[in-house]
Design a protein around this motif. Structure first.
Motif, mmCIF file in Angstrom:
data_model
loop_
_atom_site.group_PDB
_atom_site.id
_atom_site.type_symbol
_atom_site.label_atom_id
_atom_site.label_comp_id
_atom_site.label_asym_id
_atom_site.label_seq_id
_atom_site.Cartn_x
_atom_site.Cartn_y
_atom_site.Cartn_z
ATOM 1 N N GLY A 107 8.001 12.430 37.777
ATOM 2 C CA GLY A 107 7.649 13.843 37.709
ATOM 3 C C GLY A 107 6.233 14.122 38.173
ATOM 4 N N ILE A 108 5.453 13.053 38.311
ATOM 5 C CA ILE A 108 4.065 13.203 38.738
ATOM 6 C C ILE A 108 3.717 12.099 39.729
ATOM 7 C CG2 ILE A 108 3.093 11.820 36.860
ATOM 8 C CD1 ILE A 108 0.814 13.947 36.749
ATOM 9 N N CYS A 109 2.838 12.420 40.649
ATOM 10 C CA CYS A 109 2.399 11.434 41.635
ATOM 11 C C CYS A 109 0.876 11.478 41.702
ATOM 12 C CB CYS A 109 3.010 11.756 42.999
ATOM 13 S SG CYS A 109 2.505 10.609 44.297
ATOM 14 N N PHE A 110 0.259 10.328 41.588
ATOM 15 C CA PHE A 110 -1.189 10.211 41.692
ATOM 16 C C PHE A 110 -1.529 9.539 43.013
ATOM 17 C CE2 PHE A 110 -0.288 10.124 37.157
ATOM 18 C CZ PHE A 110 -1.200 11.032 36.664
ATOM 19 N N ARG A 111 -2.458 10.117 43.761
ATOM 20 C CA ARG A 111 -2.952 9.540 45.013
ATOM 21 C C ARG A 111 -4.476 9.500 44.946
ATOM 22 N NH1 ARG A 111 1.237 7.160 46.023
ATOM 23 N NH2 ARG A 111 2.931 8.203 47.078
ATOM 24 N N PHE A 112 -5.031 8.351 45.227
ATOM 25 C CA PHE A 112 -6.475 8.167 45.175
ATOM 26 C C PHE A 112 -6.978 7.720 46.541
ATOM 27 C CE2 PHE A 112 -4.996 7.708 40.899
ATOM 28 C CZ PHE A 112 -5.946 8.366 40.149
ATOM 29 N N SER A 113 -8.049 8.342 46.999
ATOM 30 C CA SER A 113 -8.676 7.980 48.267
ATOM 31 C C SER A 113 -10.173 7.826 48.052
ATOM 32 C CB SER A 113 -8.443 9.054 49.324
ATOM 33 O OG SER A 113 -7.080 9.158 49.636
ATOM 34 N N PHE A 114 -10.720 6.834 48.704
ATOM 35 C CA PHE A 114 -12.148 6.584 48.657
ATOM 36 C C PHE A 114 -12.694 6.803 50.063
ATOM 37 C CE2 PHE A 114 -15.772 3.752 49.259
ATOM 38 C CZ PHE A 114 -16.568 4.114 48.192
#
Length: 105
Positions: A92-99
């Protein structure tokens, strides 16, 4: 896009229609990703029933500052557990991390 929240300042934008959301934004402040992410999840996941899928995108130019290193992992784990308990599932949720690296030449 429904809203954009900035983790390093109280400003945010709702009903975003174009890329101008980043214009005139201050790019400084302490990077308390876990602490600030919890505030966002409190509004969208923990305090009410989630009715739509949620995409969380975190873009940062530095590591976590001003909080324990395990805060972010704990917040995400609590969120996934809450969604599974409510029978919405971890999808139900999606986390995306970018540096990103910012340097002036």
């Amino acid at each position: 896009m429904v809203s954009v929240k900035f983790l390093n300042c109280p400003q945010g934008r709702k009903n975003v229609k174009n890329a101008n959301v980043l214009d005139n934004h201050p790019w400084d402040g302490v990077t308390r990703i876990g602490t600030e992410l919890k505030k966002i999840l409190d509004n969208f996941v923990f305090s009410k029933k989630m009715t739509k899928l949620l995409l969380i995108m975190v873009i940062t130019d530095e590591g976590v500052e001003g909080e324990r290193k395990d805060t972010l992992a704990g917040v995400i784990s609590k969120c996934v557990t809450a969604l599974e308990t409510e029978k919405k599932g971890r999808h139900g949720i999606c986390f995306r991390f970018s540096f990103i690296l910012y340097r002036t030449i």
